[in-house]
Design a protein around this motif. Structure first.
Motif, PDB file in Angstrom:
ATOM      1  N   VAL A   9     -40.634 -36.974  17.200  1.00  0.00           N
ATOM      2  CA  VAL A   9     -41.005 -36.003  16.269  1.00  0.00           C
ATOM      3  C   VAL A   9     -42.780 -36.189  15.650  1.00  0.00           C
ATOM      4  N   ALA A  10     -42.860 -37.294  15.226  1.00  0.00           N
ATOM      5  CA  ALA A  10     -44.181 -37.597  14.733  1.00  0.00           C
ATOM      6  C   ALA A  10     -45.378 -37.308  15.632  1.00  0.00           C
ATOM      7  N   ALA A  15     -49.499 -33.899  17.550  1.00  0.00           N
ATOM      8  CA  ALA A  15     -50.229 -32.888  18.750  1.00  0.00           C
ATOM      9  C   ALA A  15     -49.988 -31.258  18.490  1.00  0.00           C
ATOM     10  N   LYS A  16     -49.247 -30.990  17.425  1.00  0.00           N
ATOM     11  CA  LYS A  16     -48.896 -29.898  17.040  1.00  0.00           C
ATOM     12  C   LYS A  16     -48.492 -28.963  18.202  1.00  0.00           C
ATOM     13  N   LYS A  17     -47.404 -29.543  18.553  1.00  0.00           N
ATOM     14  CA  LYS A  17     -46.519 -29.117  19.903  1.00  0.00           C
ATOM     15  C   LYS A  17     -45.311 -28.497  19.484  1.00  0.00           C
ATOM     16  N   PRO A  19     -43.425 -26.157  17.838  1.00  0.00           N
ATOM     17  CA  PRO A  19     -42.683 -26.148  16.373  1.00  0.00           C
ATOM     18  C   PRO A  19     -41.160 -25.783  16.105  1.00  0.00           C
ATOM     19  N   ALA A  20     -40.751 -25.013  16.987  1.00  0.00           N
ATOM     20  CA  ALA A  20     -39.077 -24.784  16.938  1.00  0.00           C
ATOM     21  C   ALA A  20     -38.575 -25.874  17.601  1.00  0.00           C
ATOM     22  N   LEU A  21     -39.024 -26.711  18.601  1.00  0.00           N
ATOM     23  CA  LEU A  21     -38.381 -27.775  19.024  1.00  0.00           C
ATOM     24  C   LEU A  21     -38.402 -29.056  17.926  1.00  0.00           C
ATOM     25  N   ILE A  22     -39.574 -29.199  17.176  1.00  0.00           N
ATOM     26  CA  ILE A  22     -39.841 -30.089  16.102  1.00  0.00           C
ATOM     27  C   ILE A  22     -38.696 -29.853  15.114  1.00  0.00           C
TER      28      ILE A  22
END
Length: 52
Positions: A9-10, A15-17, A19-22
């Motif tokens: 997650v970090a 990497a700003k990848k 957002p929904a998955l984060i």
């Protein structure tokens, strides 16, 4: 297991990848309030009912 997910997650946040998955992964990380380790977990029914 939680450590791997926390690290992923970090890295994804940096990497700003995806957002929904984060956000979904962060919800899973909240489980550590009920399941702290493999042999340290809440035995309170209320904890499980209140977990969201």
């Amino acid at each position: 297991m939680w450590v791997l997910l926390k690290n992923a997650v970090a890295e994804a946040k940096q990497a700003k990848k995806a957002p929904a998955l984060i956000a979904e992964a962060e919800e899973l990380l909240k489980l550590d309030t009920v399941f702290r380790t493999m042999d340290d977990y809440s035995r309170s029914e209320a904890d499980y009912r209140n977990f969201q």
